[in-house]
Design an enzyme around this catalytic site. Sequence first.
Site, PDB file in Angstrom:
ATOM      1  N   HIS A 265      -3.511  -0.742   0.775  1.00  0.00           N
ATOM      2  CA  HIS A 265      -2.847  -2.201   0.600  1.00  0.00           C
ATOM      3  C   HIS A 265      -1.830  -2.621   0.022  1.00  0.00           C
ATOM      4  CE1 HIS A 265      -6.417  -1.850   3.420  1.00  0.00           C
ATOM      5  NE2 HIS A 265      -6.069  -3.157   3.945  1.00  0.00           N
TER       6      HIS A 265
ATOM      7  N   LYS B 137      -3.650  -6.942  -2.354  1.00  0.00           N
ATOM      8  CA  LYS B 137      -4.783  -7.179  -1.704  1.00  0.00           C
ATOM      9  C   LYS B 137      -6.245  -7.121  -2.972  1.00  0.00           C
ATOM     10  CE  LYS B 137      -7.851  -5.462   2.248  1.00  0.00           C
ATOM     11  NZ  LYS B 137      -8.800  -7.674   1.762  1.00  0.00           N
TER      12      LYS B 137
END
Length: 323
Positions: free
Chosen positions: A206, A210
């Site tokens: 990600h 994140k």
Amino acid sequence: MASLVKATSNVLRWEKLPFLSSPKTRHSGTLPNKASLALSASASTDTAIPIMVNTCTGKMGKAVIKAADSAGLHVVPVSFCTDKESGKTIQVCGKEIMVHGPSERESVLASVFQEYSNLIVVDYTVPATVNDNAELYCKVGVPFVMGTTGGDRDQLYKTVEESKVFAVISPQMGKQVVAFLAAMEIMADQFPGAFSGYSLQVTESHQASKLDTSGTAKAVASCFQKLGVSFDMDQIQMIRDSKQQIETVGVPEEHLAGHAFHLYHLASPDETVSFEFQHNVCGRSIYAEGTVDAVLFLAKKLKSKAEKRIYNMIDVLRDGNMR
């Protein structure tokens, strides 16, 4: 780990880490003059579902605002963000949104809710604020869609259950990904132990912002555990380094700031058989569109005064009225 779909009393939960209450609680509060005027100017004439997106300055928040605007929802010109961003006016989709810091949250939210009795809040903040935000929404009595991952998920559900506020809570808002997860859960329930003895490798990539491990990766891994695979969630490999994402994972460079690539590799004990499951998402539109569907779904449940109050994206899928 809890199952992907878990019945707890009358609440169907979709979790791996683990609109409006009645009677409605009103709180006094006064918005700054500019925001108050902006709300009053549109409250009496706008019949679309009003939503408040927290936080409007983040990439996910902006994607939701864009999707909501396209769907004809009314984005109220107010949002919560950090102290650093407080006092700013943000331009999103041609709309001016006033940003308020943590210290103003309750009074601002109460005032917005007073202007829009059918308000729904959308939360895409950070894991550290999940529980505080949920407590605030429940205290004021405003229904909400929680797309933020992390936090104490058991406490999150306890807070909402006790408040009787309507909410859609899901760490995964992508409708197609949710459908895949539901299918995995069905397979796990129907064929427990089918992959006994197999080894599992899970990799998730990600954007660097994140901070926590993907809830989706944990959900899929939990299904494989039910299927007989011995696996510890700490074994999930989180990739956040941009060079590795491009060279190893295959993330397009233009999507480094917004993507979700997952790979699950299973191998038999003698390594003569292997299975791979992969789902890759570039950008945030899949989550934004799912969030809008969740808002529309919740508005319908509010209007019908449904007995059940806490929902997830599987409920939204089952409703069958997605755009």
